[in-house]
Motif scaffolding. Structure first.
Motif, PDB file in Angstrom:
ATOM      1  N   ILE A   1     -23.703   9.123 -46.833  1.00 50.52           N
ATOM      2  CA  ILE A   1     -25.068   9.575 -46.539  1.00 50.52           C
ATOM      3  C   ILE A   1     -25.258  11.029 -46.960  1.00 50.52           C
ATOM      4  O   ILE A   1     -26.283  11.388 -47.550  1.00 50.52           O
ATOM      5  CB  ILE A   1     -25.391   9.367 -45.045  1.00 50.52           C
ATOM      6  N   VAL A   2     -24.281  11.873 -46.691  1.00 51.69           N
ATOM      7  CA  VAL A   2     -24.362  13.284 -47.087  1.00 51.69           C
ATOM      8  C   VAL A   2     -24.385  13.404 -48.611  1.00 51.69           C
ATOM      9  O   VAL A   2     -25.174  14.165 -49.178  1.00 51.69           O
ATOM     10  CB  VAL A   2     -23.197  14.093 -46.475  1.00 51.69           C
ATOM     11  N   LEU A   3     -23.545  12.646 -49.295  1.00 55.37           N
ATOM     12  CA  LEU A   3     -23.509  12.668 -50.753  1.00 55.37           C
ATOM     13  C   LEU A   3     -24.842  12.198 -51.341  1.00 55.37           C
ATOM     14  O   LEU A   3     -25.352  12.789 -52.296  1.00 55.37           O
ATOM     15  CB  LEU A   3     -22.365  11.798 -51.273  1.00 55.37           C
ATOM     16  N   LEU A   4     -25.418  11.184 -50.760  1.00 58.04           N
ATOM     17  CA  LEU A   4     -26.721  10.698 -51.206  1.00 58.04           C
ATOM     18  C   LEU A   4     -27.797  11.770 -51.007  1.00 58.04           C
ATOM     19  O   LEU A   4     -28.633  11.993 -51.886  1.00 58.04           O
ATOM     20  CB  LEU A   4     -27.103   9.423 -50.455  1.00 58.04           C
ATOM     21  N   GLY A   5     -27.762  12.452 -49.884  1.00 56.76           N
ATOM     22  CA  GLY A   5     -28.725  13.525 -49.619  1.00 56.76           C
ATOM     23  C   GLY A   5     -28.602  14.670 -50.609  1.00 56.76           C
ATOM     24  O   GLY A   5     -29.601  15.187 -51.118  1.00 56.76           O
ATOM     25  N   ILE A   6     -27.378  15.076 -50.907  1.00 60.74           N
ATOM     26  CA  ILE A   6     -27.155  16.152 -51.880  1.00 60.74           C
ATOM     27  C   ILE A   6     -27.615  15.723 -53.267  1.00 60.74           C
ATOM     28  O   ILE A   6     -28.242  16.497 -53.992  1.00 60.74           O
ATOM     29  CB  ILE A   6     -25.668  16.570 -51.883  1.00 60.74           C
ATOM     30  N   THR A   7     -27.333  14.489 -53.626  1.00 63.00           N
ATOM     31  CA  THR A   7     -27.760  13.970 -54.924  1.00 63.00           C
ATOM     32  C   THR A   7     -29.279  13.975 -55.045  1.00 63.00           C
ATOM     33  O   THR A   7     -29.830  14.375 -56.077  1.00 63.00           O
ATOM     34  CB  THR A   7     -27.214  12.544 -55.136  1.00 63.00           C
ATOM     35  N   LEU A   8     -29.971  13.549 -54.010  1.00 63.84           N
ATOM     36  CA  LEU A   8     -31.435  13.553 -54.033  1.00 63.84           C
ATOM     37  C   LEU A   8     -31.995  14.969 -54.119  1.00 63.84           C
ATOM     38  O   LEU A   8     -32.980  15.212 -54.827  1.00 63.84           O
ATOM     39  CB  LEU A   8     -31.989  12.838 -52.803  1.00 63.84           C
ATOM     40  N   LEU A   9     -31.385  15.908 -53.427  1.00 66.28           N
ATOM     41  CA  LEU A   9     -31.828  17.299 -53.480  1.00 66.28           C
ATOM     42  C   LEU A   9     -31.664  17.869 -54.886  1.00 66.28           C
ATOM     43  O   LEU A   9     -32.580  18.496 -55.425  1.00 66.28           O
ATOM     44  CB  LEU A   9     -31.048  18.145 -52.474  1.00 66.28           C
TER      45      LEU A   9
ATOM     46  N   ASN B   1     -40.854  26.214 -56.421  1.00 67.76           N
ATOM     47  CA  ASN B   1     -40.337  24.921 -56.000  1.00 67.76           C
ATOM     48  C   ASN B   1     -39.388  25.116 -54.816  1.00 67.76           C
ATOM     49  O   ASN B   1     -38.473  25.924 -54.874  1.00 67.76           O
ATOM     50  CB  ASN B   1     -39.607  24.287 -57.187  1.00 67.76           C
ATOM     51  N   GLN B   2     -39.597  24.382 -53.743  1.00 69.72           N
ATOM     52  CA  GLN B   2     -38.789  24.551 -52.543  1.00 69.72           C
ATOM     53  C   GLN B   2     -37.326  24.207 -52.799  1.00 69.72           C
ATOM     54  O   GLN B   2     -36.432  24.896 -52.319  1.00 69.72           O
ATOM     55  CB  GLN B   2     -39.340  23.690 -51.414  1.00 69.72           C
ATOM     56  N   ALA B   3     -37.070  23.162 -53.570  1.00 70.48           N
ATOM     57  CA  ALA B   3     -35.683  22.799 -53.867  1.00 70.48           C
ATOM     58  C   ALA B   3     -35.006  23.897 -54.677  1.00 70.48           C
ATOM     59  O   ALA B   3     -33.839  24.221 -54.442  1.00 70.48           O
ATOM     60  CB  ALA B   3     -35.638  21.474 -54.617  1.00 70.48           C
ATOM     61  N   SER B   4     -35.724  24.505 -55.609  1.00 67.14           N
ATOM     62  CA  SER B   4     -35.159  25.608 -56.393  1.00 67.14           C
ATOM     63  C   SER B   4     -34.857  26.806 -55.504  1.00 67.14           C
ATOM     64  O   SER B   4     -33.861  27.496 -55.697  1.00 67.14           O
ATOM     65  CB  SER B   4     -36.126  26.023 -57.497  1.00 67.14           C
ATOM     66  N   GLN B   5     -35.726  27.059 -54.532  1.00 66.15           N
ATOM     67  CA  GLN B   5     -35.482  28.165 -53.614  1.00 66.15           C
ATOM     68  C   GLN B   5     -34.224  27.921 -52.789  1.00 66.15           C
ATOM     69  O   GLN B   5     -33.432  28.830 -52.578  1.00 66.15           O
ATOM     70  CB  GLN B   5     -36.683  28.359 -52.698  1.00 66.15           C
ATOM     71  N   TRP B   6     -34.037  26.695 -52.311  1.00 67.01           N
ATOM     72  CA  TRP B   6     -32.835  26.372 -51.545  1.00 67.01           C
ATOM     73  C   TRP B   6     -31.589  26.519 -52.405  1.00 67.01           C
ATOM     74  O   TRP B   6     -30.580  27.070 -51.969  1.00 67.01           O
ATOM     75  CB  TRP B   6     -32.913  24.948 -50.989  1.00 67.01           C
ATOM     76  N   LEU B   7     -31.655  26.023 -53.636  1.00 69.02           N
ATOM     77  CA  LEU B   7     -30.490  26.126 -54.513  1.00 69.02           C
ATOM     78  C   LEU B   7     -30.168  27.577 -54.839  1.00 69.02           C
ATOM     79  O   LEU B   7     -29.004  27.970 -54.858  1.00 69.02           O
ATOM     80  CB  LEU B   7     -30.717  25.331 -55.797  1.00 69.02           C
ATOM     81  N   SER B   8     -31.190  28.392 -55.086  1.00 65.79           N
ATOM     82  CA  SER B   8     -30.925  29.798 -55.379  1.00 65.79           C
ATOM     83  C   SER B   8     -30.389  30.510 -54.142  1.00 65.79           C
ATOM     84  O   SER B   8     -29.539  31.386 -54.245  1.00 65.79           O
ATOM     85  CB  SER B   8     -32.177  30.491 -55.901  1.00 65.79           C
ATOM     86  N   LEU B   9     -30.868  30.134 -52.962  1.00 67.65           N
ATOM     87  CA  LEU B   9     -30.351  30.719 -51.732  1.00 67.65           C
ATOM     88  C   LEU B   9     -28.878  30.372 -51.558  1.00 67.65           C
ATOM     89  O   LEU B   9     -28.056  31.234 -51.249  1.00 67.65           O
ATOM     90  CB  LEU B   9     -31.157  30.219 -50.532  1.00 67.65           C
TER      91      LEU B   9
END
Length: 127
Positions: free
Chosen positions: A18-26, A110-118
């Motif tokens: 489930i965690v791997l699936l969540g990371i993949t989707l992000l 993009n919120q996902a880009s902000q999380w990744l940069s953080l």
């Protein structure tokens, strides 16, 4: 009727999946949307912003397609589908407008880009 017991190993594998699936989707959502934005700002206080129609005219005359032109806080934001279109537009607009304007690449909201940069910027905090 007795339900089978879930072992610790099964629970670990299920949670990991489930965690791997969540990371993949992000990651997928962060990389599938590659919009690029140019921002046009006036250098001096009294300089007026170019109108969207003139920007549209210059970009269209050079065969550059864009998604939108939006005024925001004394800035004109032009959104493109790719960074190549944005770079081509920057060349055209630098050549077209006088030196009283700053034409620069705008960072993604993009919120996902902000999380990744953080996460990328604060990787030293983990572990």
């Amino acid at each position: 009727m007795q339900l089978p017991r879930v072992t610790l190993r099964q629970m670990t594998w299920t949670t990991s999946a489930i965690v791997l699936l969540g990371i993949t989707l992000l990651l997928w959502s962060a990389f599938r949307h590659q919009e690029s934005t140019l921002a046009i700002r006036a250098i001096n206080q009294g300089t007026t912003m170019p109108d969207g129609f003139s920007v549209w005219h210059h970009l269209d005359a050079n065969g550059i397609r864009f998604k939108s032109i939006t005024p925001k806080n004394d800035t004109l934001l032009i959104t493109f589908d790719s960074s190549a279109q944005s770079a081509a537009a920057k060349v055209v607009l630098d050549r077209t407008f006088p030196h009283g304007y700053i034409i620069a690449q705008q960072d993604e909201d993009n919120q996902a880009s902000q999380w990744l940069s953080l996460l990328r910027d604060t990787s030293h905090r983990f572990g």
